[in-house]
Scaffold this active site. Structure first.
Site, short mmCIF file in Angstrom:
data_model
loop_
_atom_site.label_atom_id
_atom_site.label_comp_id
_atom_site.label_asym_id
_atom_site.label_seq_id
_atom_site.Cartn_x
_atom_site.Cartn_y
_atom_site.Cartn_z
N ASP A 91 -36.91 13.34 97.56
CA ASP A 91 -37.72 13.72 96.40
C ASP A 91 -38.02 12.54 95.48
OD1 ASP A 91 -38.12 16.40 96.96
OD2 ASP A 91 -36.26 17.03 95.98
N HIS A 136 -35.26 15.79 103.37
CA HIS A 136 -35.39 17.19 103.76
C HIS A 136 -36.82 17.49 104.17
CE1 HIS A 136 -35.99 16.94 99.38
NE2 HIS A 136 -36.80 17.96 99.49
N ARG A 178 -36.45 25.16 91.66
CA ARG A 178 -35.68 23.93 91.87
C ARG A 178 -35.45 23.21 90.55
NH1 ARG A 178 -38.87 19.36 94.77
NH2 ARG A 178 -39.46 18.90 92.62
#
Length: 296
Positions: free
Chosen positions: A114, A272, A287
Protein backbone atom coordinates in the site's frame (compact mmCIF):
# COMPACT_ATOMS: atom_id res chain seq x y z
CA UNK A 1 14.41 -12.59 12.07
CA UNK A 2 14.14 -15.88 10.17
CA UNK A 3 10.55 -16.56 9.11
CA UNK A 4 10.23 -20.32 8.70
CA UNK A 5 7.24 -21.10 10.91
CA UNK A 6 6.31 -24.76 10.83
CA UNK A 7 4.61 -25.35 14.20
CA UNK A 8 0.97 -26.29 14.63
CA UNK A 9 -1.49 -24.14 16.55
CA UNK A 10 -0.09 -22.76 19.76
CA UNK A 11 -1.43 -20.62 22.56
CA UNK A 12 0.71 -17.50 22.80
CA UNK A 13 -0.19 -15.39 25.81
CA UNK A 14 -3.93 -14.82 25.60
CA UNK A 15 -4.27 -15.83 21.93
CA UNK A 16 -4.50 -19.13 20.11
CA UNK A 17 -2.53 -18.68 16.88
CA UNK A 18 -3.02 -21.12 13.99
CA UNK A 19 -0.34 -20.72 11.27
CA UNK A 20 -1.92 -20.97 7.82
CA UNK A 21 1.27 -21.54 5.83
CA UNK A 22 4.92 -22.18 6.60
CA UNK A 23 6.07 -18.64 5.84
CA UNK A 24 3.17 -16.23 6.37
CA UNK A 25 -0.19 -15.82 8.05
CA UNK A 26 -1.91 -17.01 11.20
CA UNK A 27 -5.54 -17.12 12.26
CA UNK A 28 -6.20 -16.00 15.82
CA UNK A 29 -8.97 -17.65 17.81
CA UNK A 30 -10.45 -16.79 21.16
CA UNK A 31 -9.84 -13.10 20.46
CA UNK A 32 -12.06 -10.09 20.97
CA UNK A 33 -10.54 -7.20 19.01
CA UNK A 34 -12.60 -4.69 20.96
CA UNK A 35 -10.78 -5.82 24.10
CA UNK A 36 -7.43 -5.69 22.33
CA UNK A 37 -8.17 -2.11 21.31
CA UNK A 38 -8.36 -1.09 24.97
CA UNK A 39 -5.67 -3.27 26.56
CA UNK A 40 -1.94 -2.54 26.53
CA UNK A 41 -1.07 -6.15 27.36
CA UNK A 42 -3.34 -7.71 24.74
CA UNK A 43 -2.15 -5.30 22.09
CA UNK A 44 1.49 -6.07 22.89
CA UNK A 45 0.75 -9.77 22.35
CA UNK A 46 -1.00 -9.08 19.07
CA UNK A 47 1.85 -6.86 17.86
CA UNK A 48 4.42 -9.57 18.62
CA UNK A 49 2.39 -12.10 16.65
CA UNK A 50 2.08 -9.66 13.75
CA UNK A 51 5.84 -9.22 13.54
CA UNK A 52 6.19 -13.01 13.57
CA UNK A 53 3.48 -13.97 11.07
CA UNK A 54 3.26 -10.70 9.06
CA UNK A 55 -0.51 -10.96 8.61
CA UNK A 56 -3.09 -11.99 11.21
CA UNK A 57 -6.68 -13.05 10.58
CA UNK A 58 -9.63 -13.01 12.97
CA UNK A 59 -13.23 -14.02 12.28
CA UNK A 60 -16.57 -13.04 13.82
CA UNK A 61 -15.62 -9.63 15.18
CA UNK A 62 -18.83 -7.61 15.37
CA UNK A 63 -17.16 -4.47 16.69
CA UNK A 64 -18.02 -0.84 16.04
CA UNK A 65 -16.25 1.42 13.57
CA UNK A 66 -14.97 3.43 16.51
CA UNK A 67 -13.38 0.29 17.99
CA UNK A 68 -11.91 -0.56 14.58
CA UNK A 69 -10.27 2.88 14.49
CA UNK A 70 -9.11 2.64 18.11
CA UNK A 71 -7.44 -0.71 17.41
CA UNK A 72 -5.65 0.63 14.33
CA UNK A 73 -4.54 3.76 16.19
CA UNK A 74 -2.73 1.50 18.65
CA UNK A 75 -0.15 1.08 15.88
CA UNK A 76 0.05 4.81 15.11
CA UNK A 77 -1.79 7.71 13.51
CA UNK A 78 -4.10 6.90 10.61
CA UNK A 79 -3.69 8.19 7.07
CA UNK A 80 -6.23 9.44 4.56
CA UNK A 81 -6.23 8.13 1.00
CA UNK A 82 -6.47 10.81 -1.71
CA UNK A 83 -8.44 8.60 -4.12
CA UNK A 84 -10.83 6.77 -1.77
CA UNK A 85 -13.47 8.17 0.54
CA UNK A 86 -13.27 7.84 4.32
CA UNK A 87 -16.16 7.31 6.68
CA UNK A 88 -17.30 10.85 7.48
CA UNK A 89 -17.54 10.11 11.21
CA UNK A 90 -14.25 8.20 11.42
CA UNK A 91 -11.42 9.92 9.52
CA UNK A 92 -8.86 7.42 8.33
CA UNK A 93 -11.38 4.59 7.96
CA UNK A 94 -11.43 4.16 4.18
CA UNK A 95 -14.45 2.62 2.50
CA UNK A 96 -13.64 0.19 -0.29
CA UNK A 97 -17.12 -0.60 -1.53
CA UNK A 98 -17.61 -2.54 -4.78
CA UNK A 99 -21.09 -3.02 -6.23
CA UNK A 100 -22.80 -2.91 -9.61
CA UNK A 101 -22.50 0.90 -9.69
CA UNK A 102 -18.77 0.89 -9.00
CA UNK A 103 -16.48 1.96 -11.84
CA UNK A 104 -14.62 -0.77 -13.64
CA UNK A 105 -11.06 -0.56 -12.28
CA UNK A 106 -8.25 -2.88 -11.34
CA UNK A 107 -6.28 -1.10 -8.63
CA UNK A 108 -6.51 -3.96 -6.14
CA UNK A 109 -5.95 -6.99 -8.34
CA UNK A 110 -2.22 -6.49 -8.68
CA UNK A 111 0.47 -7.48 -6.21
CA UNK A 112 1.18 -4.29 -4.31
CA UNK A 113 2.34 -2.80 -1.04
CA UNK A 114 0.00 0.00 0.00
CA UNK A 115 0.91 3.58 -0.92
CA UNK A 116 4.59 3.13 -1.69
CA UNK A 117 4.13 6.30 -3.72
CA UNK A 118 4.44 8.07 -0.36
CA UNK A 119 7.87 9.00 0.99
CA UNK A 120 6.78 7.24 4.18
CA UNK A 121 4.56 4.31 3.15
CA UNK A 122 2.02 2.94 5.64
CA UNK A 123 3.27 0.81 8.52
CA UNK A 124 0.31 -1.51 8.21
CA UNK A 125 -3.45 -1.84 7.92
CA UNK A 126 -6.47 -3.19 9.76
CA UNK A 127 -9.10 -4.34 7.24
CA UNK A 128 -12.62 -5.63 7.86
CA UNK A 129 -15.11 -7.22 5.48
CA UNK A 130 -18.49 -5.61 6.01
CA UNK A 131 -20.34 -7.44 3.25
CA UNK A 132 -19.02 -9.99 0.82
CA UNK A 133 -19.88 -12.35 -2.00
CA UNK A 134 -21.01 -15.92 -1.30
CA UNK A 135 -17.92 -17.13 -3.14
CA UNK A 136 -14.83 -15.38 -4.46
CA UNK A 137 -13.27 -12.09 -3.37
CA UNK A 138 -10.32 -13.68 -1.53
CA UNK A 139 -7.18 -11.70 -0.74
CA UNK A 140 -3.63 -13.01 -1.09
CA UNK A 141 -0.72 -11.80 1.06
CA UNK A 142 2.95 -12.36 0.25
CA UNK A 143 6.00 -12.54 2.53
CA UNK A 144 8.47 -10.25 0.74
CA UNK A 145 11.22 -10.92 3.29
CA UNK A 146 11.09 -14.57 2.25
CA UNK A 147 11.01 -13.48 -1.41
CA UNK A 148 14.26 -11.58 -0.85
CA UNK A 149 15.87 -14.35 1.21
CA UNK A 150 15.37 -16.88 -1.58
CA UNK A 151 16.68 -14.74 -4.42
CA UNK A 152 19.80 -16.12 -6.12
CA UNK A 153 22.96 -14.69 -4.55
CA UNK A 154 24.07 -13.08 -7.82
CA UNK A 155 20.76 -11.22 -8.02
CA UNK A 156 21.13 -10.05 -4.41
CA UNK A 157 24.57 -8.70 -5.27
CA UNK A 158 23.27 -6.96 -8.39
CA UNK A 159 20.42 -5.17 -6.63
CA UNK A 160 22.32 -4.17 -3.49
CA UNK A 161 22.17 -0.39 -3.29
CA UNK A 162 19.68 0.04 -6.13
CA UNK A 163 16.74 2.39 -5.72
CA UNK A 164 13.43 2.66 -7.54
CA UNK A 165 10.68 5.20 -8.20
CA UNK A 166 7.05 4.64 -7.12
CA UNK A 167 4.16 6.64 -8.60
CA UNK A 168 0.52 7.39 -7.84
CA UNK A 169 0.30 9.34 -11.10
CA UNK A 170 1.07 6.23 -13.18
CA UNK A 171 -1.36 4.05 -11.22
CA UNK A 172 -4.39 5.71 -9.63
CA UNK A 173 -3.87 8.78 -11.79
CA UNK A 174 -3.54 7.08 -15.15
CA UNK A 175 -7.27 7.19 -15.91
CA UNK A 176 -7.68 10.86 -14.97
CA UNK A 177 -7.79 13.71 -17.48
CA UNK A 178 -4.27 15.01 -18.01
CA UNK A 179 -4.81 18.19 -15.97
CA UNK A 180 -6.05 16.20 -12.96
CA UNK A 181 -3.30 13.64 -13.38
CA UNK A 182 -0.60 16.30 -13.36
CA UNK A 183 -2.23 17.97 -10.36
CA UNK A 184 -2.15 14.62 -8.53
CA UNK A 185 1.55 14.31 -9.36
CA UNK A 186 2.14 17.83 -8.08
CA UNK A 187 0.44 16.93 -4.81
CA UNK A 188 2.18 13.55 -4.51
CA UNK A 189 5.50 13.57 -6.39
CA UNK A 190 6.98 10.18 -7.17
CA UNK A 191 8.68 8.63 -4.14
CA UNK A 192 12.03 6.84 -4.25
CA UNK A 193 12.76 3.79 -2.10
CA UNK A 194 15.52 1.21 -1.85
CA UNK A 195 14.84 -1.91 -3.89
CA UNK A 196 15.73 -3.85 -0.72
CA UNK A 197 14.49 -2.12 2.41
CA UNK A 198 15.30 -3.00 6.02
CA UNK A 199 12.38 -3.68 8.33
CA UNK A 200 12.75 -1.13 11.15
CA UNK A 201 11.65 -3.53 13.92
CA UNK A 202 12.84 -6.99 12.86
CA UNK A 203 15.92 -6.03 10.85
CA UNK A 204 14.82 -8.30 7.98
CA UNK A 205 15.76 -7.42 4.41
CA UNK A 206 12.63 -7.03 2.30
CA UNK A 207 12.23 -6.96 -1.49
CA UNK A 208 10.44 -3.65 -1.91
CA UNK A 209 9.20 -3.24 -5.49
CA UNK A 210 5.60 -3.71 -6.57
CA UNK A 211 2.84 -2.58 -8.91
CA UNK A 212 3.44 1.09 -8.03
CA UNK A 213 7.12 0.88 -9.05
CA UNK A 214 7.92 2.48 -12.42
CA UNK A 215 11.70 2.25 -12.86
CA UNK A 216 15.11 1.88 -11.25
CA UNK A 217 16.64 5.29 -10.62
CA UNK A 218 20.36 4.67 -10.09
CA UNK A 219 21.10 1.76 -12.43
CA UNK A 220 22.61 3.84 -15.24
CA UNK A 221 26.23 3.93 -14.02
CA UNK A 222 29.48 2.82 -15.68
CA UNK A 223 29.50 -0.17 -13.33
CA UNK A 224 26.14 -1.42 -14.60
CA UNK A 225 25.71 -0.08 -18.14
CA UNK A 226 28.04 -0.88 -21.06
CA UNK A 227 25.55 -0.02 -23.83
CA UNK A 228 22.14 1.57 -23.88
CA UNK A 229 20.20 -1.68 -23.83
CA UNK A 230 21.86 -2.64 -20.52
CA UNK A 231 19.81 0.19 -19.03
CA UNK A 232 16.72 -0.17 -21.21
CA UNK A 233 15.33 -2.75 -21.67
CA UNK A 234 17.86 -4.41 -19.34
CA UNK A 235 16.85 -2.42 -16.26
CA UNK A 236 13.16 -2.94 -17.02
CA UNK A 237 13.69 -6.69 -17.36
CA UNK A 238 15.46 -6.78 -14.00
CA UNK A 239 12.68 -4.77 -12.33
CA UNK A 240 9.96 -6.96 -13.84
CA UNK A 241 11.79 -10.08 -12.63
CA UNK A 242 11.87 -8.65 -9.11
CA UNK A 243 8.21 -7.59 -9.17
CA UNK A 244 7.18 -11.09 -10.32
CA UNK A 245 8.59 -12.64 -7.14
CA UNK A 246 5.37 -11.66 -5.35
CA UNK A 247 3.47 -14.14 -7.54
CA UNK A 248 5.40 -17.18 -6.20
CA UNK A 249 2.83 -19.33 -4.34
CA UNK A 250 5.39 -20.59 -1.81
CA UNK A 251 5.58 -17.07 -0.34
CA UNK A 252 1.79 -16.60 -0.10
CA UNK A 253 -1.26 -17.09 2.07
CA UNK A 254 -4.83 -16.79 0.73
CA UNK A 255 -7.71 -15.70 2.95
CA UNK A 256 -11.38 -16.50 2.37
CA UNK A 257 -13.36 -13.59 3.77
CA UNK A 258 -16.57 -13.80 5.79
CA UNK A 259 -18.55 -10.83 7.15
CA UNK A 260 -16.89 -9.26 10.21
CA UNK A 261 -13.60 -11.03 9.58
CA UNK A 262 -10.44 -8.94 9.92
CA UNK A 263 -6.97 -8.95 8.44
CA UNK A 264 -4.16 -7.05 10.16
CA UNK A 265 -0.95 -6.86 8.15
CA UNK A 266 2.54 -5.43 8.24
CA UNK A 267 2.78 -3.33 5.09
CA UNK A 268 6.56 -3.07 5.44
CA UNK A 269 7.22 -6.74 4.75
CA UNK A 270 4.25 -7.92 2.69
CA UNK A 271 2.37 -7.37 -0.52
CA UNK A 272 -1.23 -8.29 -1.20
CA UNK A 273 -3.61 -8.95 -4.09
CA UNK A 274 -7.40 -8.61 -3.89
CA UNK A 275 -8.87 -11.16 -6.27
CA UNK A 276 -11.66 -9.61 -8.36
CA UNK A 277 -13.54 -12.77 -9.27
CA UNK A 278 -16.87 -12.02 -7.62
CA UNK A 279 -18.82 -9.76 -10.00
CA UNK A 280 -21.79 -9.22 -9.98
CA UNK A 281 -21.78 -9.77 -6.22
CA UNK A 282 -21.13 -6.96 -3.73
CA UNK A 283 -17.91 -6.65 -1.73
CA UNK A 284 -17.66 -3.96 0.96
CA UNK A 285 -14.48 -3.50 2.97
CA UNK A 286 -13.33 -0.89 5.51
CA UNK A 287 -9.63 -0.26 6.01
CA UNK A 288 -7.65 1.77 8.51
CA UNK A 289 -4.13 2.43 7.26
CA UNK A 290 -1.41 3.37 9.75
CA UNK A 291 1.14 6.06 8.90
CA UNK A 292 4.62 4.61 8.56
CA UNK A 293 8.22 5.76 8.48
CA UNK A 294 10.66 6.57 5.69
CA UNK A 295 12.38 3.57 4.20
CA UNK A 296 16.04 2.66 4.54
Amino acid sequence: MQDTIAETAATVGSFEAHPLTVHIGAELRGVNLAEVAHSDDLFAELKALLLRHKVLFVRDQDISRAEHVTLAERFGSLEDHPMAGSDPDHPGLVRIYKDLDSPAEHYENAYHCDATWREAPPMGCVLRMVEGPPVGGDTIWVNMAEAYRRLPEDVKARIAGLRARHSIEASFGANLPIEQRLALHERFPDAEHPVVRTHPETGEKVLFVNAFTTHLTNLHTPKNVRFGFDYSPGGSELLNYLIRQAAVPEYQVRWRWTPNSFAIWDNRSTQHYAVQDYWPAVRKMERAGVIGEKTF
